[in-house]
Scaffold this motif. Structure first.
Motif, PDB file in Angstrom:
ATOM      1  N   ALA A   4       0.747  -1.159  -0.008  1.00  0.00           N
ATOM      2  CA  ALA A   4      -0.056  -0.061   0.011  1.00  0.00           C
ATOM      3  C   ALA A   4       0.881   1.151   0.184  1.00  0.00           C
ATOM      4  O   ALA A   4       1.998   1.228   0.263  1.00  0.00           O
ATOM      5  N   LYS A   5       0.077   2.383   0.076  1.00  0.00           N
ATOM      6  CA  LYS A   5       1.060   3.631   0.118  1.00  0.00           C
ATOM      7  C   LYS A   5       1.603   3.811   1.414  1.00  0.00           C
ATOM      8  O   LYS A   5       1.248   3.311   2.394  1.00  0.00           O
ATOM      9  N   MET A   6       2.861   4.617   1.716  1.00  0.00           N
ATOM     10  CA  MET A   6       3.426   4.940   2.814  1.00  0.00           C
ATOM     11  C   MET A   6       2.257   5.259   3.798  1.00  0.00           C
ATOM     12  O   MET A   6       1.780   6.085   3.396  1.00  0.00           O
ATOM     13  N   SER A   7       2.532   4.882   4.915  1.00  0.00           N
ATOM     14  CA  SER A   7       1.448   5.060   6.022  1.00  0.00           C
ATOM     15  C   SER A   7       2.148   4.918   7.341  1.00  0.00           C
ATOM     16  O   SER A   7       2.542   3.817   7.463  1.00  0.00           O
ATOM     17  N   LYS A   8       2.022   5.904   8.449  1.00  0.00           N
ATOM     18  CA  LYS A   8       2.763   5.705   9.569  1.00  0.00           C
ATOM     19  C   LYS A   8       1.856   4.649  10.404  1.00  0.00           C
ATOM     20  O   LYS A   8       2.326   3.805  10.912  1.00  0.00           O
ATOM     21  N   SER A   9       0.520   4.475  10.233  1.00  0.00           N
ATOM     22  CA  SER A   9      -0.265   3.576  10.918  1.00  0.00           C
ATOM     23  C   SER A   9       0.125   1.990  10.591  1.00  0.00           C
ATOM     24  O   SER A   9      -0.231   1.089  11.043  1.00  0.00           O
ATOM     25  N   LEU A  10       0.573   1.806   9.168  1.00  0.00           N
ATOM     26  CA  LEU A  10       0.949   0.710   8.658  1.00  0.00           C
ATOM     27  C   LEU A  10       2.348  -0.006   8.856  1.00  0.00           C
ATOM     28  O   LEU A  10       2.620  -0.671   8.547  1.00  0.00           O
ATOM     29  N   GLY A  11       2.943   1.424   9.255  1.00  0.00           N
ATOM     30  CA  GLY A  11       4.485   0.860   9.701  1.00  0.00           C
ATOM     31  C   GLY A  11       5.443   0.563   8.421  1.00  0.00           C
ATOM     32  O   GLY A  11       6.201  -0.081   8.675  1.00  0.00           O
ATOM     33  N   ASN A  12       5.046   1.172   7.309  1.00  0.00           N
ATOM     34  CA  ASN A  12       5.866   0.932   6.117  1.00  0.00           C
ATOM     35  C   ASN A  12       6.546   1.973   5.611  1.00  0.00           C
ATOM     36  O   ASN A  12       6.647   2.343   4.343  1.00  0.00           O
ATOM     37  N   THR A  13       7.029   2.996   6.415  1.00  0.00           N
ATOM     38  CA  THR A  13       7.583   4.086   5.979  1.00  0.00           C
ATOM     39  C   THR A  13       8.911   4.489   6.194  1.00  0.00           C
ATOM     40  O   THR A  13       9.620   3.715   7.082  1.00  0.00           O
ATOM     41  N   ILE A  14       9.549   5.319   5.613  1.00  0.00           N
ATOM     42  CA  ILE A  14      10.805   5.686   6.029  1.00  0.00           C
ATOM     43  C   ILE A  14      10.895   7.242   6.329  1.00  0.00           C
ATOM     44  O   ILE A  14      10.379   8.253   5.701  1.00  0.00           O
ATOM     45  N   THR A  15      10.799   7.488   7.737  1.00  0.00           N
ATOM     46  CA  THR A  15      10.460   8.939   8.283  1.00  0.00           C
ATOM     47  C   THR A  15      11.628   9.792   7.867  1.00  0.00           C
ATOM     48  O   THR A  15      12.982   9.305   7.763  1.00  0.00           O
ATOM     49  N   LEU A  16      11.267  11.192   7.759  1.00  0.00           N
ATOM     50  CA  LEU A  16      12.596  12.063   7.602  1.00  0.00           C
ATOM     51  C   LEU A  16      13.253  12.323   8.373  1.00  0.00           C
ATOM     52  O   LEU A  16      14.617  12.903   8.352  1.00  0.00           O
ATOM     53  N   ASP A  17      13.182  11.747   9.611  1.00  0.00           N
ATOM     54  CA  ASP A  17      14.173  11.875  10.828  1.00  0.00           C
ATOM     55  C   ASP A  17      14.875  10.636  11.240  1.00  0.00           C
ATOM     56  O   ASP A  17      15.638  10.263  12.139  1.00  0.00           O
ATOM     57  N   SER A  18      14.855   9.777  10.013  1.00  0.00           N
ATOM     58  CA  SER A  18      15.453   8.695  10.236  1.00  0.00           C
ATOM     59  C   SER A  18      16.945   8.768  10.277  1.00  0.00           C
ATOM     60  O   SER A  18      17.568   9.610   9.566  1.00  0.00           O
ATOM     61  N   SER A  19      17.812   8.052  10.929  1.00  0.00           N
ATOM     62  CA  SER A  19      19.133   8.034  11.092  1.00  0.00           C
ATOM     63  C   SER A  19      19.915   7.220   9.825  1.00  0.00           C
ATOM     64  O   SER A  19      19.012   6.429   9.102  1.00  0.00           O
TER      65      SER A  19
ATOM     66  N   GLU B  99      21.623   4.637   9.721  1.00  0.00           N
ATOM     67  CA  GLU B  99      21.392   3.204  10.112  1.00  0.00           C
ATOM     68  C   GLU B  99      20.204   2.880   9.836  1.00  0.00           C
ATOM     69  O   GLU B  99      19.753   1.746   9.456  1.00  0.00           O
ATOM     70  N   GLU B 100      19.186   3.516  10.471  1.00  0.00           N
ATOM     71  CA  GLU B 100      17.808   3.218  10.213  1.00  0.00           C
ATOM     72  C   GLU B 100      17.398   3.286   8.781  1.00  0.00           C
ATOM     73  O   GLU B 100      16.723   2.207   8.314  1.00  0.00           O
ATOM     74  N   VAL B 101      17.909   4.007   7.961  1.00  0.00           N
ATOM     75  CA  VAL B 101      17.240   3.895   6.456  1.00  0.00           C
ATOM     76  C   VAL B 101      18.108   2.898   5.834  1.00  0.00           C
ATOM     77  O   VAL B 101      17.179   2.147   5.232  1.00  0.00           O
ATOM     78  N   THR B 102      18.968   2.307   6.094  1.00  0.00           N
ATOM     79  CA  THR B 102      19.750   1.137   5.596  1.00  0.00           C
ATOM     80  C   THR B 102      19.264   0.104   6.017  1.00  0.00           C
ATOM     81  O   THR B 102      18.586  -0.972   5.251  1.00  0.00           O
ATOM     82  N   ARG B 103      18.664  -0.259   7.240  1.00  0.00           N
ATOM     83  CA  ARG B 103      18.056  -1.192   7.807  1.00  0.00           C
ATOM     84  C   ARG B 103      16.620  -1.412   7.094  1.00  0.00           C
ATOM     85  O   ARG B 103      16.180  -2.382   6.633  1.00  0.00           O
ATOM     86  N   ILE B 104      15.957  -0.329   6.813  1.00  0.00           N
ATOM     87  CA  ILE B 104      14.337  -0.541   6.415  1.00  0.00           C
ATOM     88  C   ILE B 104      14.685  -0.675   5.065  1.00  0.00           C
ATOM     89  O   ILE B 104      13.756  -1.523   4.375  1.00  0.00           O
ATOM     90  N   ILE B 105      15.512  -0.266   4.107  1.00  0.00           N
ATOM     91  CA  ILE B 105      15.770  -0.454   2.802  1.00  0.00           C
ATOM     92  C   ILE B 105      16.077  -1.764   2.635  1.00  0.00           C
ATOM     93  O   ILE B 105      15.670  -2.747   1.594  1.00  0.00           O
ATOM     94  N   LYS B 106      16.989  -2.392   3.331  1.00  0.00           N
ATOM     95  CA  LYS B 106      17.450  -3.689   3.215  1.00  0.00           C
ATOM     96  C   LYS B 106      16.225  -4.677   3.424  1.00  0.00           C
ATOM     97  O   LYS B 106      15.994  -5.831   2.921  1.00  0.00           O
ATOM     98  N   LYS B 107      15.306  -4.349   4.295  1.00  0.00           N
ATOM     99  CA  LYS B 107      14.116  -5.229   4.493  1.00  0.00           C
ATOM    100  C   LYS B 107      13.037  -5.068   3.428  1.00  0.00           C
ATOM    101  O   LYS B 107      12.014  -5.809   3.595  1.00  0.00           O
ATOM    102  N   ALA B 108      13.273  -3.966   2.845  1.00  0.00           N
ATOM    103  CA  ALA B 108      12.133  -3.786   1.910  1.00  0.00           C
ATOM    104  C   ALA B 108      11.804  -4.699   0.737  1.00  0.00           C
ATOM    105  O   ALA B 108      12.562  -5.204   0.349  1.00  0.00           O
ATOM    106  N   VAL B 109      10.536  -4.586   0.294  1.00  0.00           N
ATOM    107  CA  VAL B 109      10.189  -5.741  -0.694  1.00  0.00           C
ATOM    108  C   VAL B 109      10.681  -5.067  -1.842  1.00  0.00           C
ATOM    109  O   VAL B 109      10.433  -3.825  -2.405  1.00  0.00           O
ATOM    110  N   THR B 110      11.126  -6.061  -2.920  1.00  0.00           N
ATOM    111  CA  THR B 110      11.123  -5.389  -4.104  1.00  0.00           C
ATOM    112  C   THR B 110      10.324  -6.427  -5.173  1.00  0.00           C
ATOM    113  O   THR B 110       9.432  -6.657  -4.731  1.00  0.00           O
TER     114      THR B 110
END
Length: 260
Positions: free
Chosen positions: A113-128, A130-141
């Motif tokens: 679905a589209k990015m949504s905080k309630s769905l927990g599938n976002t990359i927030t603008l205040d991410s570190s 390390e957090e961005v790297t971790r989220i992208i690695k786990k992201a679906v392709t």
């Protein structure tokens, strides 16, 4: 700070008289949120949220509103409310126009679905970083791509959607390489991670500046709120005058004579 602008709440109440419950129930965003949240019953506040949005837009007499295409139904409701108010009373408000974002709607990192905080599938603008790297690695392709050299389908891949949105100059090359199996998903993720990092670095620096100066943030919020309340008061004076609700603007003697 919205909660410190009581005029918005007052205008919401007035606007709610111009909208049917049936119309609100058929709002696409309300229907989608209700379904995803599994609400058996919708509260008045949830159902009427688009009316509150209309008050947010109009109390400052906004003429252009930057929105994504999923927000167009909300804006159209605002336009209907404005037309109804202006027809019934006097032209206090301007019908706001939509300024559609050129950035495509982003698919969530889960690919569902589209990015949504309630769905927990976002990359927030205040991410570190390390957090961005971790989220992208786990992201679906691309779910149809099993091996590095398999031909990919970039149009259904969330990571490619991020390339297209944030690294447009590189997206054509990424698309071509993906379709011909010349770049694997891991390498593709590394490139978007590096690209996002360049966007996030100045954001983090600016955020850190204000985080270290909480009093300055308070002053900015207080100043902005005070300025906005002045605008809100002027608008609501016009609204009450148009609706003949400005009783105490009349001289007290005239008011009392009218009561007698």
């Amino acid at each position: 700070i919205q909660s410190m602008i009581p005029e918005i709440a007052e205008l919401t109440v007035f606007f709610s008289m111009f909208v049917t419950v049936n119309l609100l129930r058929h709002n696409p965003t309300v229907k989608a949120e209700s379904k995803s949240s599994s609400f058996d019953e919708m509260s008045y506040g949830f159902l009427g949220y688009p009316v509150s949005q209309a008050a947010d837009i109009t109390f400052c007499k906004a003429s252009v509103v930057p929105v994504g295409d999923d927000q167009l139904p909300h804006l159209e409701l605002t336009r209907k409310i404005v037309r109804r108010f202006n027809e019934l009373y006097k032209p206090v408000f301007t019908e706001p126009m939509a300024l559609l974002s050129e950035t495509p709607r982003l698919i969530g990192t889960d690919g569902n679905a589209k990015m949504s905080k309630s769905l927990g599938n976002t990359i927030t603008l205040d991410s570190s970083a390390e957090e961005v790297t971790r989220i992208i690695k786990k992201a679906v392709t691309d779910p149809a791509r099993l091996h590095k050299h398999d031909p990919g389908h970039p149009e259904i891949c969330p990571i490619f959607a991020y390339h297209r949105a944030f690294l447009p100059l590189e997206s054509a090359d990424i698309r071509e390489s993906c379709m011909h199996g010349k770049i694997g998903c891991a390498a593709c993720k590394e490139r978007i991670t590096a690209g996002l990092e360049q966007i996030f670095i100045p954001m983090r620096e600016r955020r850190a500046y204000y985080a270290a100066r909480p009093k300055l943030v308070d002053e900015i919020l207080a100043s902005g709120t005070q300025y906005t309340r002045c605008i809100a008061r002027e608008t609501m004076n016009e609204v009450r005058e148009a609706m003949n609700l400005n009783y105490f603007d009349l001289p007290m003697k005239t008011y009392l004579e009218g009561v007698n």
